[in-house]
Structures are given as C-alpha cells and as structure tokens.
Design an enzyme around this catalytic site. Structure first.
Site, PDB file in Angstrom:
ATOM      1  N   ASP A  63       0.229  23.673  71.235  1.00 31.96           N
ATOM      2  CA  ASP A  63       0.748  24.020  69.917  1.00 31.96           C
ATOM      3  C   ASP A  63       1.835  23.005  69.580  1.00 31.96           C
ATOM      4  OD1 ASP A  63       1.434  25.546  67.595  1.00 31.96           O
ATOM      5  OD2 ASP A  63       0.839  27.368  68.671  1.00 31.96           O
TER       6      ASP A  63
ATOM      7  N   ASP B 141       1.306  23.658  64.000  1.00 32.25           N
ATOM      8  CA  ASP B 141       1.955  24.778  63.330  1.00 32.25           C
ATOM      9  C   ASP B 141       2.388  24.390  61.911  1.00 32.25           C
ATOM     10  OD1 ASP B 141       3.095  27.498  63.825  1.00 32.25           O
ATOM     11  OD2 ASP B 141       4.979  26.496  63.345  1.00 32.25           O
TER      12      ASP B 141
ATOM     13  N   GLU C 127      -2.641  24.104  60.852  1.00 27.48           N
ATOM     14  CA  GLU C 127      -2.450  25.410  60.220  1.00 27.48           C
ATOM     15  C   GLU C 127      -1.924  25.209  58.799  1.00 27.48           C
ATOM     16  OE1 GLU C 127      -0.046  29.636  60.835  1.00 27.48           O
ATOM     17  OE2 GLU C 127       0.975  27.724  61.084  1.00 27.48           O
TER      18      GLU C 127
ATOM     19  N   HIS D  44      -2.022  35.423  66.766  1.00 30.11           N
ATOM     20  CA  HIS D  44      -0.775  36.082  67.166  1.00 30.11           C
ATOM     21  C   HIS D  44       0.096  36.491  65.974  1.00 30.11           C
ATOM     22  CE1 HIS D  44       0.225  32.032  66.175  1.00 30.11           C
ATOM     23  NE2 HIS D  44       1.515  32.286  66.259  1.00 30.11           N
ATOM     24  N   ASP D  45      -0.293  36.110  64.753  1.00 32.32           N
ATOM     25  CA  ASP D  45       0.470  36.483  63.557  1.00 32.32           C
ATOM     26  C   ASP D  45      -0.195  37.606  62.768  1.00 32.32           C
ATOM     27  OD1 ASP D  45       2.335  34.422  64.002  1.00 32.32           O
ATOM     28  OD2 ASP D  45       1.214  32.993  62.763  1.00 32.32           O
TER      29      ASP D  45
HETATM   30  O1  TEU Z   1       3.086  30.739  61.220  1.00 34.75           O
HETATM   31  C1  TEU Z   1       3.194  30.327  59.900  1.00 34.75           C
HETATM   32  C2  TEU Z   1       3.547  31.342  58.955  1.00 34.75           C
HETATM   33  O2  TEU Z   1       3.700  31.005  57.792  1.00 34.75           O
HETATM   34  C3  TEU Z   1       3.721  32.723  59.448  1.00 34.75           C
HETATM   35  O3  TEU Z   1       5.061  32.929  59.671  1.00 34.75           O
HETATM   36  C4  TEU Z   1       3.173  33.648  58.475  1.00 34.75           C
HETATM   37  O4  TEU Z   1       3.786  33.474  57.232  1.00 34.75           O
HETATM   38  C5  TEU Z   1       3.417  35.027  58.900  1.00 34.75           C
HETATM   39  O5  TEU Z   1       3.038  35.199  60.214  1.00 34.75           O
HETATM   40  C6  TEU Z   1       2.591  35.926  58.064  1.00 34.75           C
HETATM   41  O6  TEU Z   1       3.223  37.135  58.100  1.00 34.75           O
HETATM   42  C7  TEU Z   1       3.403  29.834  62.211  1.00 34.75           C
HETATM   43  C8  TEU Z   1       3.245  30.484  63.563  1.00 34.75           C
HETATM   44  O7  TEU Z   1       1.892  30.793  63.762  1.00 34.75           O
HETATM   45  C9  TEU Z   1       4.150  31.668  63.631  1.00 34.75           C
HETATM   46  O8  TEU Z   1       3.984  32.401  64.824  1.00 34.75           O
HETATM   47  C10 TEU Z   1       5.559  31.163  63.517  1.00 34.75           C
HETATM   48  O9  TEU Z   1       6.448  32.246  63.478  1.00 34.75           O
HETATM   49  C11 TEU Z   1       5.759  30.296  62.282  1.00 34.75           C
HETATM   50  O10 TEU Z   1       4.729  29.359  62.080  1.00 34.75           O
HETATM   51  C12 TEU Z   1       7.028  29.494  62.418  1.00 34.75           C
HETATM   52  O11 TEU Z   1       6.850  28.521  63.415  1.00 34.75           O
END
Ligand code: TEU
Ligand code: CA
Length: 553
Positions: free
Chosen positions: A105, A207, A249, A323-324
């Site tokens: 990542d 990311d 992403e 994971h989000d």
């Molecule tokens: O996620 C991108 C992101 O925009 C998320 O925060 C998203 O808006 C949210 O999960 C939706 O509710 C990436 C990573 O995957 C996430 O785990 C990180 O927290 C974020 O970036 C910051 O690095």
C-alpha cells in the site's frame, strides 16, 4: 475501438485474483492482540489453497496508528507491532514460493505528523522540509485560509502556533498532506518506491492517488490539475520496465475519466479502484451514515456501465468489500438464513465479470458485519471523529450507532475468524477490536470442513479466471437490466460463450429468460448444483441461486 484480445499483451495479473490483508486483523503470532507479519506468514497456505496470485497488504510501515497505518512515520521501516524488515523479506520470499506476490500500500497523499519530514517542517519555516507540506498564512480574519473540512471531522487547516501558519490535512491533523508541487518531495517518493520494488514486491495499491494533483487555493482536491503529470512522471521514474501491477484508489473517477489513469497509451496505472457502485447506495445528502436500501437495478447499471466503458481500453478492478466498507454479505446479501448461498451467488456475478477481482480477508468464508451496541466498542478514527461532530449537532447516540453499524469501517476490521476456539485462532490474547461473536460458527475451519462452503466456491472462481481466457477477456453483454432480482450477463470470446444468471433475492423466481441466454453447455460453477448445464425459456431459480454455463456459439 473494437476489443481484440489478440492485441492485449497478457500480463500475470490478468490471470490473478487479488486478496487484501488488513494486517492488524489477520493473524496475531505473539498474543498481543494485534495481527502481525509472522502471523501472515503462518497463514500463507490458506491463500495458496485459495489460489490467489497476489496480496494487497494494507500498510505495515512505522506509524503512530492514528488511522491504523494510513499515517506513515517512516516509509522505509516496518511498524514494530507488525514485525521487522527481516520478517517482511521472509513474507515476500514465502509468498513467492507459493506463487503469490506482495503488493504494498503506497500512502503518499499524506504522511503522519510524526514523520521526520513533518517534524522539521513544522519547527522551522526556513527548513528545506517545510515545503514538503502545504502551508498557508492565516486568512484576513486571522483564522484558517478557508472553511475546508477534514474527512475525519473538524477543519482541514491545522494551526501551528510556533511558526504562525496553517497546514492542510485532508483527512485529519495527524495526516498532513504532502506538497506534490515540490520536485524534491517527488524525488524522495520515487526513490522510496524503487527501494521497495528492489526488495521483490509485486507492485503498489496507491491510496487516494486521485488527490495528489490538488490545488488547495482553487479548492480542487480530487483529480486536480497536476494529477496525470505526476502519474506519468512516476511511471517514467519508477514503473517503466518492471513487471509489476499498479492499482490507484480514486473515489472521484468516473467512466469518463477512467482511461486517463489506465488507458493503454497513457503510461500511468494498470487499473483503478472506483467507488461508483458504493456511493450509489449512500444518501445523496447525508452520505454513508445514512445508507439507502439496496437497489439491484441501480447497482447493475453501475457495473454494466463500467464493464462496457472499459471494454476496449483500460481494465476494471472488481470488488465489493475492503477495509473501508461494510461486509458486503451484510449489505447486499442475507447474513442470516441464506448466508452461504448469498455469499456464493454474489461472488459468482462479481468474479465472472471482466477485470481483476479482489477478495477482502474473511469474505471467502462469508464473514458478516459487527453488531456493536455502544460507542466504546468502535476504534476507527473516521467513526469516532464523526461521532464527535454528530453529538455536537444533537444527533442521538442510537441513530449514530445505527449508521455506524450499517456502514462504519470497523465492520470489516473485526479479526479474521480462523476457528471456533478462544480468540477465534486469531490471537491467544485480547484482540485490539472485538471479535464478531459469531466466530464460533462462522470460521475458516468450519467452512472448509463442509467441502462445499463459501471457500470452496471462491477457490473455484479463482481457478476459472486463471485457467480460462473466456473469463479473462470475453466481451461483456448485460441482460435483464431492469429485473429487480436477477443479475444476468454473457461473455463472448471467439466461438465461446459464458452465460451467467443469478437470483440475488431470497424468493424463488421463475425467470423469463431471453433467447440469447437459453443454452446447453458445460456447467462451470453453480450454487445449488442444479440445471445441469441447460437453461430453457423459464428456469426456476431458488433463493440466491447462481449458475454459469460455458457453451459454443
Ligand atoms: O481511503 C480513502 C477515503 O477517501 C476513505 O477515507 C473514504 O472516504 C472513507 O473510508 C469512506 O467512508 C483511503 C484508505 O483506504 C483509508 O483506510 C484511509 O483512512 C484513507 O485513505 C486515508 O489514508
Ligand atoms: Ca501481534
């Protein structure tokens, strides 16, 4: 441009299915309640049995863990709770021995505020590192330059009294945004990426890469003016000539902009993670905390649009969980009565599309959302930040918890359920986030013991992609697009046809099947072992039944 598979240079990742590991929650080797790299090594045979070609490893770098590693304090060190660089090298080697590559990542929109660069930057505005971050003087009223809000709650401009300036932190104060306009910063990033690639990794998941071209003064954050020039420079400096996979992403990418990232002649990325299908289910105003009921017609429309838009150029990633996001079985399937059948049916329609599928840890055994009842059980910075905002606005705790249980990120992060014993085989200690109590019945050992569980179905899907060019490259044609319960499509390659029909509802349905889908052929995979490779004009589909049939034209 018509799609001609003969023109496509087949890459290793076209044949591969990806598997995402969230290291904190996968396997704990030393009983401290936190998953770690030796734990992952000890479970590699599970992934080899599943047949996946690469692992997307969520961040394992040194970090204060404000956002569980998406806040990096040292890009060239492993977090002590996850292990050492030697452990990491062993992971790469052991995975490699099983035909699995490790995809790191890459979190470079921001670092942690604990990074040495940021410590120097905030201590002294004349430091060379000051310009590694995004600083502005106070606005005319002495307050922040504007009223931009951070993703995880509160303002996005963060005050540093020692030097009298604000820095921009898109996500939180602990995640200051890096200044991509600075060539010295970019050179550091390229060097760091080459350093990891030279250790033998298989590529990067990048990311929020769509944020790196931002123009904060114009308040353009996503897909800003310099995004693609940065990605092209990255390709020249780091990626060109290496046989790796790159996945960016992007929450903002649309079918209109996708090819800018991954078009054949762009020299940027191999594919993007897009979220149109996720956001489709959110309230247009209240967002993720107020999810709408699942609308299969709308969901199919999104997938069909992406399949068709990238049919000639570009490449799709295919996922419903990460994971989000909440556990997709709880969102789109039935996580009680038809748990196993719905997990299989949904996987069938997703994995037989064109693109690279990703399995999120636990999905392959049908894990479900957590069901927390009090705010003290949540750990996620996003949930806790929004909780503070919402309480200040007078939202009730019960309403907040209902939203968090539907869509909060901790749902996906409860520890992996390996077996029904104490600690679920995840830990011998106290897990950092509570286990889902259903681990006593839903776990890897129990699922695999049945012989035709969720895991066995996923393994077959992974194998079909690896072994069959029709699954990898066949042209996608949607069918029954207005049907509220049936997901149906065909894939075509030369004289071969793949017919996929799934009932994504809990009711038995007699399907009014169009002529193109009536077929006799080889049953490739099915949830119920029915139909025996033949579909007539009105087949009866049981609740959450899916079939895929391979036929000659
Ligand atoms: O996620 C991108 C992101 O925009 C998320 O925060 C998203 O808006 C949210 O999960 C939706 O509710 C990436 C990573 O995957 C996430 O785990 C990180 O927290 C974020 O970036 C910051 O690095
Ligand atoms: Ca541990």
């Amino acid at each position: 441009m018509p799609y001609d598979p003969a023109q496509v240079t087949e890459r290793w990742w076209h044949k591969a299915t990806g598997y995402q590991i969230y290291p904190r929650s996968f396997a704990d080797s030393n009983g401290d309640g936190v998953g770690d790299i030796p734990g992952i090594v000890s479970r590699l045979d599970h992934l080899a049995d599943l047949g996946v070609g690469f692992v997307w490893l969520s961040p394992v770098y040194a970090s204060p863990m404000a956002d569980n590693g998406y806040d990096i304090a040292d890009y060239r060190a492993i977090a002590p709770e996850f292990g050492t660089l030697e452990d990491f090298d062993r992971l790469v080697a052991e995975a490699d021995a099983r035909g699995i590559r490790i995809v790191m990542d890459l979190v470079v929109n921001h670092s942690s505020d604990h990074h040495a660069w940021f410590r120097a930057a905030r201590a002294d505005r004349t430091s060379a590192f000051h310009d590694f971050y995004i600083w502005r003087d106070p606005g005319p009223d002495g307050g922040p330059p504007d009223d931009a809000m951070a993703c995880f709650g509160g303002p996005a401009w963060h005050w540093v009294p020692e030097i009298g300036r604000y820095y921009y932190g898109h996500f939180s104060a602990g995640q200051p945004d890096l200044n991509w306009d600075n060539p010295a910063l970019r050179a550091e990033i390229w060097d760091m990426m080459r350093w990891w690639l030279d250790r033998g990794i298989g590529g990067f998941r990048m990311d929020v890469i769509s944020l790196i071209g931002k123009d904060v003064d114009a308040r353009i954050y996503e897909e800003g003016p310099t995004l693609h020039q940065h990605l092209q420079e990255m390709h020249r400096e780091v990626i060109a000539g290496r046989d790796i996979v790159t996945i960016g992403e992007s929450w903002s990418v649309s079918t209109e902009t996708a090819q800018l990232y991954c078009g054949r002649d762009r020299d940027e990325l191999d594919m993007v993670f897009q979220f149109n299908h996720v956001v489709e289910g959110w309230d247009p105003v209240l967002g993720k905390w107020a999810p709408r009921p699942v609308d299969l017609v709308a969901l199919k429309r999104v997938f069909n649009r992406w399949q068709i838009a990238l049919s000639g150029d570009g490449w799709n990633s295919l996922f419903l969980s990460n994971h989000d996001l909440p556990r997709h079985l709880s969102r789109y399937g039935d996580d009680t009565v038809y748990r196993v059948d719905s997990a299989k049916a949904i996987a069938t329609v997703l994995h037989l599309m064109k693109g690279t599928p990703f399995i999120y840890q636990g999905e392959e055994i049908g894990m479900t959302n957590a069901a927390f009842t009090s705010i003290g059980q949540y750990r996620d910075i996003e949930t806790l930040g929004h909780y503070a905002d919402q309480m200040a606005r007078g939202v009730s705790e019960a309403d907040f918890i209902a939203g968090a249980n539907a869509n909060g990120r901790d749902n996906a992060r409860t520890p992996m359920q390996w077996d029904g014993g104490p600690g679920a085989g995840f830990t011998t200690g106290t897990p950092w986030l509570e286990l889902n109590p259903n681990y006593t019945s839903i776990n890897v050992a129990a699922d695999r013991a049945t012989g035709d569980g969720v895991f066995a179905h996923y393994r077959r899907l992974v194998g079909l992609r690896r072994d069959d060019a029709l699954v990898r490259h066949g042209r996608y044609t949607p069918h029954l697009v207005e049907d509220p319960d049936i997901f149906a499509y065909t894939r075509t390659l030369g004289d071969a046809r793949l017919i996929v029909v799934a009932n994504l509802s809990g009711e038995e349905i007699t399907v009014d099947l169009p002529g193109e889908l009536q077929v006799t052929g080889e049953p490739l995979i099915s949830t119920h072992g029915a139909h025996d490779g033949a579909l007539g004009p009105a087949p009866v589909f049981r609740p959450w039944e899916a079939v895929a049939i391979r036929a000659e034209r």
